[in-house]
Scaffold this motif. Structure first.
Motif, mmCIF file in Angstrom:
data_model
loop_
_atom_site.group_PDB
_atom_site.id
_atom_site.type_symbol
_atom_site.label_atom_id
_atom_site.label_comp_id
_atom_site.label_asym_id
_atom_site.label_seq_id
_atom_site.Cartn_x
_atom_site.Cartn_y
_atom_site.Cartn_z
ATOM 1 N N ILE A 217 0.879 -1.179 0.000
ATOM 2 C CA ILE A 217 0.000 0.000 0.000
ATOM 3 C C ILE A 217 0.911 1.223 0.000
ATOM 4 N N ALA A 218 0.830 2.005 -1.079
ATOM 5 C CA ALA A 218 1.709 3.187 -1.195
ATOM 6 C C ALA A 218 0.890 4.388 -1.650
ATOM 7 N N VAL A 219 -0.287 4.519 -1.061
ATOM 8 C CA VAL A 219 -1.164 5.640 -1.434
ATOM 9 C C VAL A 219 -0.847 6.843 -0.542
ATOM 10 N N GLY A 220 -1.363 7.994 -0.918
ATOM 11 C CA GLY A 220 -1.069 9.209 -0.167
ATOM 12 C C GLY A 220 -1.757 9.240 1.190
ATOM 13 N N THR A 221 -1.119 9.928 2.148
ATOM 14 C CA THR A 221 -1.728 10.174 3.464
ATOM 15 C C THR A 221 -1.575 11.669 3.766
ATOM 16 N N PRO A 222 -2.286 12.499 3.002
ATOM 17 C CA PRO A 222 -2.134 13.957 3.190
ATOM 18 C C PRO A 222 -2.723 14.402 4.518
ATOM 19 N N SER A 223 -2.484 15.654 4.884
ATOM 20 C CA SER A 223 -3.090 16.183 6.115
ATOM 21 C C SER A 223 -4.589 16.352 5.900
ATOM 22 N N ASP A 224 -5.372 16.034 6.924
ATOM 23 C CA ASP A 224 -6.792 16.399 6.839
ATOM 24 C C ASP A 224 -6.940 17.841 7.336
ATOM 25 N N LYS A 225 -8.146 18.344 7.453
ATOM 26 C CA LYS A 225 -8.302 19.779 7.755
ATOM 27 C C LYS A 225 -7.770 20.138 9.142
ATOM 28 N N ASP A 226 -7.652 19.153 10.031
ATOM 29 C CA ASP A 226 -7.108 19.439 11.368
ATOM 30 C C ASP A 226 -5.605 19.201 11.459
ATOM 31 N N GLY A 227 -5.027 18.656 10.404
ATOM 32 C CA GLY A 227 -3.589 18.389 10.448
ATOM 33 C C GLY A 227 -3.244 16.924 10.684
ATOM 34 N N ALA A 228 -4.238 16.109 11.052
ATOM 35 C CA ALA A 228 -3.969 14.672 11.235
ATOM 36 C C ALA A 228 -3.798 14.015 9.862
ATOM 37 N N ALA A 229 -3.183 12.818 9.845
ATOM 38 C CA ALA A 229 -3.033 12.120 8.571
ATOM 39 C C ALA A 229 -4.401 11.629 8.109
ATOM 40 N N ASP A 230 -4.741 11.960 6.870
ATOM 41 C CA ASP A 230 -6.006 11.486 6.303
ATOM 42 C C ASP A 230 -5.753 10.083 5.739
ATOM 43 N N VAL A 231 -6.375 9.093 6.370
ATOM 44 C CA VAL A 231 -6.052 7.708 6.024
ATOM 45 C C VAL A 231 -7.120 7.074 5.120
ATOM 46 N N LYS A 232 -7.964 7.918 4.527
ATOM 47 C CA LYS A 232 -9.079 7.310 3.767
ATOM 48 C C LYS A 232 -8.580 6.502 2.566
ATOM 49 N N TYR A 233 -7.483 6.943 1.947
ATOM 50 C CA TYR A 233 -6.982 6.186 0.782
ATOM 51 C C TYR A 233 -6.415 4.836 1.210
ATOM 52 N N VAL A 234 -5.796 4.815 2.394
ATOM 53 C CA VAL A 234 -5.227 3.559 2.910
ATOM 54 C C VAL A 234 -6.356 2.570 3.200
ATOM 55 N N LEU A 235 -7.421 3.082 3.832
ATOM 56 C CA LEU A 235 -8.538 2.200 4.185
ATOM 57 C C LEU A 235 -9.245 1.687 2.925
ATOM 58 N N GLU A 236 -9.335 2.567 1.925
ATOM 59 C CA GLU A 236 -9.968 2.137 0.668
ATOM 60 C C GLU A 236 -9.114 1.050 -0.005
ATOM 61 N N ALA A 237 -7.806 1.268 0.024
ATOM 62 C CA ALA A 237 -6.911 0.249 -0.554
ATOM 63 C C ALA A 237 -7.083 -1.079 0.189
ATOM 64 N N ALA A 238 -7.192 -1.001 1.528
ATOM 65 C CA ALA A 238 -7.359 -2.225 2.329
ATOM 66 C C ALA A 238 -8.653 -2.955 1.944
ATOM 67 N N ARG A 239 -9.726 -2.168 1.774
ATOM 68 C CA ARG A 239 -11.009 -2.806 1.394
ATOM 69 C C ARG A 239 -10.878 -3.479 0.019
ATOM 70 N N ASN A 240 -10.200 -2.792 -0.892
ATOM 71 C CA ASN A 240 -10.016 -3.377 -2.232
ATOM 72 C C ASN A 240 -9.205 -4.671 -2.170
#
Ligand code: NAD
Length: 458
Positions: free
Chosen positions: A82-105
């Motif tokens: 899994i080598a998808v992006g983990t950009p900052s979310d609006k609060d500065g935390a890592a946005d992990v939605k791409y990682v979770l989507e990759a995991a589901r796939n």
């Protein structure tokens, strides 16, 4: 080995190309269909030295291919990165939605035991969430397939990514299964040659190692930037201090360069994410906040020097900018210091003429188009074109051609001979002897005089 890499960005594409180069069969998957279509046609989405020939050779050899969906990967993978992006979310935390989507796939695709390797930089505890997502997808398919989730953070540097990947100082692997350990050893031994440089630890320790490494490097830079401000006020040259302390074996020379701030896709977002992790654990990280604050202030140092020279209103001032990428060797402009400089200069009415050896297409994509259409910003075709009629040159990215410039060409083009060196690339004495007014970062002199410029009205 059959390897699938999810995400064909800086990390995924380099990972895929390098493992294919080592004889593995690799499929890179990316949801960006344009990126995949381009890669299938041999068009690289990023600039990275040595990447294009490696991708082309391995595609031709049938070891590397690209697809837009995991469902289209025909071979059963033994390892999925899994080598998808983990950009900052609006609060500065890592946005992990791409990682979770990759995991589901992954959970929706695998049919046999495999090792899922998290190469994205993810908050501590993410591997457990990846595992849950995969398990829940497998249960929807009524499958009880065994799999292991491993943390294998990436430490490559953009601009030297192939070299770093193929000759790493060490590889960090967090895991808890012997099966996965054997596979990770098989995968990395051709690169490392000796197993001692493969550090096995538990998953959370590996996840945290990545954040602490980036935070440490950012801290060194911010510390030196802070010292540079002090040096400047006391008539001290930070470059001499850097050499003096870098030669101390206890300190070491790396990441001690003062400059106009760090940028890129990693340090800023990873420091922010670590702060968020600390806050989530009821802890106020004083040093990390200071690292961030200093960096934000440091990005203002170049515009501040220009204002000190020409005044708050820069109408009629033409500033040449050499370098837009956040560092040499890449076209990546994410959180680059050049963005703060350009914004500041243009808002104050200056005309900016900028040049970067490889980041010009990226600049056209991300900078406000109004800057270009209005003529407030001109992206020049050649390095020296940026200097035509310039009142000052600001060096932002230390690309090699900027570090050894043609002085007589510079003088024949510039209106005023002023250099503001955001990366301390020039020898102040040499530049002053050549007739330039020179200001570096923390080099013992502060621009104090307001310059007059001829205001040309349209
Ligand atoms: N860039 C670096 O120098 C570097 C170095 C070390 C670690 N990292 C870390 O590696 C990770 C990736 O960074 P990057 O710079 O390569 O990012 P990137 O933005 O260049 O690439 C990420 C890619 O993932 C794709 N993607 C997103 N969701 C997807 C999905 N569900 N399926 C398939 N593809 C998907 C995107 O389209 C994009 O092409 C980040 O966590 C980053 O922090 C980056």
């Amino acid at each position: 080995m059959n390897i699938t890499v999810i995400g064909a960005g800086y990390v995924g594409l380099v990972t895929g190309a390098c493992f294919a180069e080592l004889g593995n069969h690799v499929t890179c998957v990316d949801i960006n269909e344009q990126k995949i279509a381009n890669l299938q046609n041999g068009i690289m989405p990023i600039y990275e030295p040595g990447l294009e020939p490696m991708v082309m050779a391995n595609m031709a050899a049938g070891r590397l291919n690209f697809t837009k969906s995991l469902a289209e990967v025909s071979a059963e993978p033994q390892v999925v990165f899994i080598a998808v992006g983990t950009p900052s979310d609006k609060d500065g935390a890592a946005d992990v939605k791409y990682v979770l989507e990759a995991a589901r796939n992954i959970g929706a695709r695998i049919n046999d035991y495999c090792v899922i390797v998290d190469k994205s930089t993810v908050p501590v505890g993410m591997a457990d969430q990846v595992q849950q997502q995969i398990r829940s997808e497998l249960s929807k398919r009524n499958l009880a397939i065994q799999f292991d989730v491993v943390s294998n953070p990436e430490f490559l540097r953009e601009g030297a990514a192939i070299e770093d990947f193929m000759r790493p100082d060490r590889v960090i692997v967090g895991l808890s299964s012997n099966n996965a350990k054997k596979i990770m050893l098989d995968l990395y031994l051709p690169i490392l040659r000796s197993p001692e440089r493969l550090y096995f630890m538990n998953v959370k320790d590996a996840e945290m190692t990545k954040y602490v490494a980036n935070a440490m490097l950012a801290t060194r830079i911010s510390f030196m930037n802070e010292m540079s401000v002090l040096c400047e006020r006391m008539g001290v040259d930070i470059e001499q201090v850097r050499i003096g302390i870098g030669s101390d074996a206890r300190i070491g020379a790396a990441f001690l360069n003062a400059g106009c701030g760090y940028g890129g896709s990693c340090f800023p977002k990873d420091v922010r994410a670590l702060i968020k992790m600390a806050e989530k654990n009821d802890f106020a990280p004083l040093i990390l906040h200071a690292v961030e604050d200093r960096n934000a202030q440091q990005k203002n140092v170049l515009p501040q020097k220009i204002v000190a020279l020409f005044g708050e209103d820069l109408t009629g001032v033409t500033v040449a900018v050499w370098g837009l990428a956040f560092k040499p060797g890449t076209d990546d402009m994410r959180e680059a210091s050049s963005l703060v400089l350009l914004d500041n200069l243009i808002k104050r009415g200056a005309k900016v003429q900028a040049y970067d050896p490889v980041a010009m297409p990226a600049a056209r994509n991300i900078l406000p188009s109004e800057w270009l259409t209005s003529g407030k910003l001109v992206l020049t075709e050649h390095q020296y074109d940026a200097l035509k009629g310039a009142d000052a040159l600001a060096l932002v990215t230390e690309w090699k051609p900027f570090c050894y410039p043609d002085i007589s060409a510079m003088k024949s083009l510039m209106k005023q001979y002023i250099i503001i060196d955001g990366r301390n690339q020039y020898d102040p004495r040499q530049m002053r002897d050549a007739g330039f007014e020179y200001y570096g970062i923390g080099r013992g002199s502060i621009p104090a005089r307001s310059r007059q410029v001829e205001v040309v009205t349209a």
